[in-house]
Design a protein around this motif. Structure first.
Motif: not given
Lengths: 269, 269
Positions: B2, B52, B54-56, B58-62, B81-82
């Motif tokens: 994460r 954003n 990083s969110k796209s 990875n599966d997990d929301e930062p 997006n976190c």
């Protein structure tokens, strides 16, 4: 004055740092007390009494900022006569949901010794002390950052803070007149140029600082300070050494900026 | 792993310290990035893009932990997006009600230079360096605390931390064999006995530490370490000097304990 308590079952450094950051947003003074190591229910009840006593002696309800890991101890403090702000739990509860993990409260994990990073940090402090003020130019291979600048521009506190807070092994080197005469880096430094970061300072401020050490000397004269600062900035430009002016910044600001510019990773402790 | 962002329009030290305290309650690893000095809307949008992205990837929301004073900058980060955790505002809003005061957001008040405490702290760092390792026993009048102990038991990092974090001018003195033979404090120290605090350490740990410096020497031998520790603890008891064992404690814990025992006031920085 409104009474503020910072309370923890650990060192209380976290409670202090955040409490101070929050209160600094208000333009008023507080009477601040820190109570670390509240590790037993007995101690917690003592502290609760102290809070209640403070409430009965003052009109204003005391503010309490705490980061207490143990649930029972936290409850005793929360139920005292105060406005309690719980740093840990305020964020831990929503995080448990977000992470889908149960928190496993462990004491002394924040500022404890039980991690590799801790010994790396003590090593960095020892390195920075052994390589302070150009004492040795032999161990520069092991330096992660080498701070340079004229005498008393802030190299030593910055080196130590880089080591202590961020675990970065930092050497520092004060330019001597020979370096300035030739406007050249000493050859021991040249091969490590990619690690070098320069500090500069307003000559008037430098004059003040040096005068505290050696008043009315050539070393502290405004003329000498102006000359050295001018020369050192010329050297930085000539050698393309990144540098910052320390005059209006704290060691926290100076070092955070150095890490940002050099791209080092900040290690969490 | 994460992703975690610590973000601030200042040094981000507050965001890091608190975020680390909160996350240390979870037994999992995080990929942590610190972004200080987000002082413009332009920089804030860049950071939001980074989050954003990083969110796209990875599966997990930062996770984002921030202590941003400026309202507009804060809003840009919050809308990325976190999962955003706002250290300052979470507590500032309720405090405004409790104090009946409006917060006056000011940048760089937390870790800035604009207070008397800051120069007291730099003075304390300089004092502690000038009076490290028994370099000088002449300036002990100005010491607030004098740490004593055998060589390599943790005096220097503790002295520097007392100065840097708490602004307490701390000298330190390493016992030499002469002191140990007579089991007496040197006369320069005797007159400052009320300021003296002792450190001790497990002989096996001392042997490890000294061996890193000078392997296979008498200095680092387990026999010598045992002897010195036994003698120094005897001296502490005889002279009724308060002391703590540094073996299992970090500098934060050691110094917080010293301040608690000696009753010094912790100054907030």
């Amino acid at each position: 004055m409104r009474k503020v308590f910072y309370i923890s079952d650990g060192t209380a450094i976290t409670a202090e740092v955040l409490g101070h950051a929050v209160l600094s947003q208000f333009d008023t003074k507080f009477d601040q007390i820190t109570i670390p190591f509240v590790e037993t229910l007995e101690k917690a009840h003592e502290v609760a009494c102290q809070i209640n006593k403070s409430k009965s002696e003052n009109d204003d309800e005391p503010l309490v900022f705490h980061s207490i890991v143990d649930e029972d101890i936290r409850e005793v403090i929360n139920q005292s006569n105060c406005m309690a702000h719980d740093f840990l739990n305020t964020f831990v509860a929503p995080l448990e949901k977000q992470l889908g993990l149960k928190a496993e409260p462990t004491l002394h994990r924040t500022h404890g010794i039980a991690n590799k990073a801790y010994s790396a940090r003590i090593d960095a402090i020892n390195y920075s002390l052994d390589n302070d003020d150009g004492i040795s130019l032999k161990n520069l291979d092991d330096a992660e950052i080498i701070l340079v600048g004229v005498s008393r521009c802030g190299k030593t506190p910055s080196s130590l803070y880089l080591a202590m807070q961020f675990g970065i092994a930092t050497a520092n080197y004060p330019f001597i007149s020979q370096d300035m005469d030739s406007l050249e880096l000493p050859k021991e430094l040249k091969q490590h140029k990619h690690k070098i970061f320069g500090l500069t300072i307003d000559p008037n401020r430098l004059h003040d600082i040096r005068s505290q050490r050696r008043a009315n000397s050539q070393y502290s004269s405004l003329r000498q300070c102006r000359l050295e600062v001018k020369d050192v900035e010329m050297l930085y430009r000539k050698e393309r050494i990144p540098f910052i002016d320390t005059t209006k910044h704290s060691v926290e600001e100076i070092t955070a900026k150095i890490i940002e510019v050099t791209g080092h990773k900040r290690t969490m402790f």
